[in-house]
Design an enzyme around this catalytic site. Structure first.
Site, PDB file in Angstrom:
ATOM      1  N   LYS A  27       0.841  -1.198   0.000  1.00  0.00           N
ATOM      2  CA  LYS A  27       0.000   0.000   0.000  1.00  0.00           C
ATOM      3  C   LYS A  27       0.879   1.253   0.000  1.00  0.00           C
ATOM      4  CE  LYS A  27      -3.588   2.217   2.762  1.00  0.00           C
ATOM      5  NZ  LYS A  27      -4.506   2.091   3.900  1.00  0.00           N
ATOM      6  N   GLU A  29      10.491  -4.687   4.530  1.00  0.00           N
ATOM      7  CA  GLU A  29      10.562  -6.101   4.111  1.00  0.00           C
ATOM      8  C   GLU A  29      10.273  -6.227   2.619  1.00  0.00           C
ATOM      9  OE1 GLU A  29       8.943  -4.914   6.719  1.00  0.00           O
ATOM     10  OE2 GLU A  29       8.968  -6.303   8.415  1.00  0.00           O
ATOM     11  N   GLY A  38      -4.904  -2.074   5.106  1.00  0.00           N
ATOM     12  CA  GLY A  38      -4.112  -3.209   4.637  1.00  0.00           C
ATOM     13  C   GLY A  38      -4.781  -4.546   4.914  1.00  0.00           C
ATOM     14  N   ARG A  39      -5.257  -4.736   6.148  1.00  0.00           N
ATOM     15  CA  ARG A  39      -5.827  -6.043   6.523  1.00  0.00           C
ATOM     16  C   ARG A  39      -7.214  -6.257   5.941  1.00  0.00           C
ATOM     17  NH1 ARG A  39      -4.694  -2.592  10.559  1.00  0.00           N
ATOM     18  NH2 ARG A  39      -6.343  -1.816  11.926  1.00  0.00           N
ATOM     19  N   GLU A  82      -4.616  -6.654  14.983  1.00  0.00           N
ATOM     20  CA  GLU A  82      -4.156  -5.322  14.563  1.00  0.00           C
ATOM     21  C   GLU A  82      -5.321  -4.329  14.662  1.00  0.00           C
ATOM     22  OE1 GLU A  82      -0.593  -4.784  11.686  1.00  0.00           O
ATOM     23  OE2 GLU A  82      -2.327  -4.305  10.458  1.00  0.00           O
ATOM     24  N   HIS A 108      -3.996 -33.336  17.910  1.00  0.00           N
ATOM     25  CA  HIS A 108      -2.841 -34.096  18.382  1.00  0.00           C
ATOM     26  C   HIS A 108      -1.749 -33.174  18.884  1.00  0.00           C
ATOM     27  CE1 HIS A 108      -4.519 -37.881  16.899  1.00  0.00           C
ATOM     28  NE2 HIS A 108      -5.084 -37.107  15.999  1.00  0.00           N
ATOM     29  N   LYS A 152       9.342  -0.820  14.285  1.00  0.00           N
ATOM     30  CA  LYS A 152       9.916  -0.474  12.965  1.00  0.00           C
ATOM     31  C   LYS A 152      11.006   0.585  13.129  1.00  0.00           C
ATOM     32  CE  LYS A 152       5.802  -0.909  10.023  1.00  0.00           C
ATOM     33  NZ  LYS A 152       4.844  -0.155   9.222  1.00  0.00           N
TER      34      LYS A 152
HETATM   35  O1  F6P Z   1       2.138  -4.207   9.960  1.00  0.00           O
HETATM   36  C1  F6P Z   1       1.787  -2.904   9.682  1.00  0.00           C
HETATM   37  C2  F6P Z   1       1.277  -2.722   8.291  1.00  0.00           C
HETATM   38  O2  F6P Z   1       1.110  -1.378   8.082  1.00  0.00           O
HETATM   39  C3  F6P Z   1      -0.018  -3.474   8.013  1.00  0.00           C
HETATM   40  O3  F6P Z   1      -1.128  -2.840   8.493  1.00  0.00           O
HETATM   41  C4  F6P Z   1       0.046  -3.596   6.533  1.00  0.00           C
HETATM   42  O4  F6P Z   1      -0.878  -4.525   6.059  1.00  0.00           O
HETATM   43  C5  F6P Z   1       1.468  -4.014   6.355  1.00  0.00           C
HETATM   44  O5  F6P Z   1       2.177  -3.233   7.307  1.00  0.00           O
HETATM   45  C6  F6P Z   1       2.050  -3.834   4.981  1.00  0.00           C
HETATM   46  O6  F6P Z   1       2.009  -2.502   4.558  1.00  0.00           O
HETATM   47  P1  F6P Z   1       2.190  -2.096   3.038  1.00  0.00           P
HETATM   48  O7  F6P Z   1       1.089  -2.717   2.256  1.00  0.00           O
HETATM   49  O8  F6P Z   1       2.145  -0.610   3.017  1.00  0.00           O
HETATM   50  O9  F6P Z   1       3.532  -2.614   2.580  1.00  0.00           O
END
Ligand code: F6P
Length: 544
Positions: free
Chosen positions: A205, A211, A265-266, A351, A382, A510
């Protein structure tokens, strides 16, 4: 929490005290119609909540709580595009992403539906062209593999749904998901792929997430090393709201699929973030997935509280969390392809409602979101079910199971369903010590042995669960299930008076990782660190 809601919660606590000692055995014995009274269906989906320790009065008091918390008003505010995410000043309109083309849903006076469907149309064209081989790689080959690079909401929803809908792939490319900054994730994924047949989707987003940007850079270098820098344009597409950053990365603007700041995002699997799923199963099936979610939206919007599945599940969760003091909630799909469903719900729920101040910033003096966890049955049986049955903590459970399997393989499905039903039955009704003793006596054990073993072999029962039974895990059902949990989380956020749509709690870690990175890389001195972190850095340096 609003004063009226607090009073409604107090009334529930008083009611719970009056119910003390009433077990699920008692409730079922007293009412042969308990299943029909405490179950509700929407199409092929049924929620059985009869195995929760609630009565008609409990449900009435919970409905009063929802009313006192202003559920109807908050729901209307969400569906009408009000900026209910008040710390970021944003509307929350994932429901628009799955609404029909002719709907009219407005943000700041502007109908968002034309833009939503314009992106969906472009997704259709792209997904179908990738599937058919009309879009080819730099080497002129069709794409056999698609790698989605994203994390959190840009990974969990599409990864979970793509696995869940594996039977619908129907000749489409294999779709892989890379999320972790641990290089093992991308290395293991790329190890089996051919550059000339691999398409990368960079899903973020913000297009700034460390990452994702790290993995995207590695993917790009891997591709360029084999096919040359000029091939990048043919092998990359992006999904983002940050068009400037995407273009700086070098992705062709014709290959960028946008969405909007009013998509959390979620809650984004319904947007262009769902592109890997659309490529995996084809756009028509993706549209059915959206349609299932839309049907759940309409149900949530219009069904009365006592027949409203997300509201009922949300309120039962409040009963367990705030009245019964249960701190965790297990999601147990008897559906192997829903293996990542608990992980998706962890982000969705924790979240959203893992909050400690109200929407106006006041400290909270009651419990909010539970720890959500789970694994598919029967594997969990199990592993951790021992604690569910006989541990000192009581864990409310959601069981999910399909009536029909996707493949007819002997009696696998009958055994799966029997196990699912057996677990909720065992949790609810247990086995008394007298029953355990009778069983031990029947196999001829001496009295001393019976005395020794009976406490270990009895089950307290009276442990709550919901069961969600559906015909088949098809795209529409999956869409409905995800939307159901989204609205359940919404209901609870309203009662707890939290902003379910921000996530400031992920920021501090972060920022600290950013500060530690040069230290870990040896580019900065390890001073001004606490003694634990400094000690670990020293040990890390010594070991590597
Ligand atoms: O973990 C925090 C967060 O902002 C989530 O809410 C989001 O889904 C994720 O990081 C990834 O963010 P982006 O889509 O901006 O890379």
């Amino acid at each position: 929490m609003k004063d009226g809601a607090k009073r409604a919660l107090e009334a529930l606590a008083e009611h719970e005290r009056a119910l003390a000692g009433t077990t699920l055995r008692d409730l079922f014995a007293a009412d042969p119609q308990r299943f029909s009274r405490f179950s509700v269906s929407l199409g092929d989906l049924t929620l059985d909540y009869s195995k929760n320790g609630v009565t008609a009065e409990t449900m009435l008091l919970l409905a009063r709580l929802a009313e006192a918390a202003g559920l109807a008003e908050r729901r209307a505010a969400m569906f009408s595009g009000e900026a209910i995410n008040n710390t970021e000043g944003r509307a929350v309109l994932h429901v628009a992403l799955r609404a029909p083309r002719d709907a009219d849903i407005r943000v700041d006076g502007e109908n968002v539906m034309p833009a939503v469907h314009a992106v969906l149309d472009r997704m259709r064209d792209f997904a179908e062209a990738v599937r058919s081989g009309a879009i080819r790689s730099a080497t002129g080959e069709p794409f056999s593999d698609v790698v989605n690079i994203g994390i959190g909401g840009s990974d969990l929803g599409p990864a979970m749904a793509t696995a869940a809908l594996t039977p619908y792939r129907d000749g489409g490319p294999r779709v892989h998901f890379v999320s972790n900054v641990d290089g093992a994730h991308i290395a293991d994924t790329l190890a089996d792929l051919e550059a000339g047949r691999t398409l990368f989707l960079i899903a973020s987003k913000t297009f700034t997430t460390s990452e994702t940007m790290t993995n995207a850079g590695t993917a790009r270098a891997w591709l360029a090393a084999q096919l040359g820098e000029a091939a990048v344009a043919d092998h990359f597409a992006a999904i983002s709201t940050n068009l400037a950053a995407v273009s700086a990365f070098g992705i062709d603007p014709g290959r960028v699929f946008g969405f909007w700041d009013w998509v959390g995002g979620r809650y984004s699997v319904w947007s262009a973030i769902g592109l890997p799923l659309a490529i995996a199963i084809g756009f028509d099936k993706f549209a059915e997935f959206l349609g299932g979610a839309h049907a759940m939206d309409q149900h949530f919007l219009t069904a009365p509280l006592d027949r409203n599945i997300p509201a009922l599940m949300g309120l039962l969760g409040i009963w367990h969390r705030n009245v019964k003091g249960m701190a965790t909630h297990a999601v147990l799909p008897y559906d192997q392809r829903l293996a990542r469903f608990p992980a998706h719900l962890q982000q969705l729920d924790m979240e959203s409602n893992g909050k400690r101040v109200t929407r106006d910033g006041s400290p909270i003096d009651y419990e909010t979101g539970p720890v959500v966890w789970g694994e598919p049955g029967t594997n969990g049986q199990h592993a951790f079910y021992q604690l569910l049955h006989q541990g000192t903590d009581i864990v409310p459970c959601d069981f999910l199971v399909a009536a029909e399997p996707q493949e007819a393989l002997g009696d696998h499905h009958a055994k799966l369903v029997a196990n699912c039903l057996a677990q909720s039955e065992a949790l609810a009704f247990g086995k008394t010590e007298a029953e355990a003793r009778a069983e031990l006596r029947a196999v001829g054990l001496p009295d001393a042995e019976i005395d020794r073993l009976a406490p270990h072999k009895s089950f307290p029962g009276n442990r709550p669960s919901n069961t969600l039974l559906y015909r088949r895990l098809d795209p529409a059902t999956l869409g409905a299930l995800i939307a159901l949990y989204e609205h359940k989380v919404f209901v609870q956020g309203v009662v707890w008076d939290v902003n379910s749509f921000d996530q400031w709690g992920v920021e501090l870690g972060k920022a600290l990782a950013g500060r530690l990175l040069p230290i870990v890389r040896d580019d900065a001195p390890a001073d001004a660190l606490d003694s634990s972190t400094a000690g670990l850095v020293a040990r890390f340096r010594a070991l590597r």
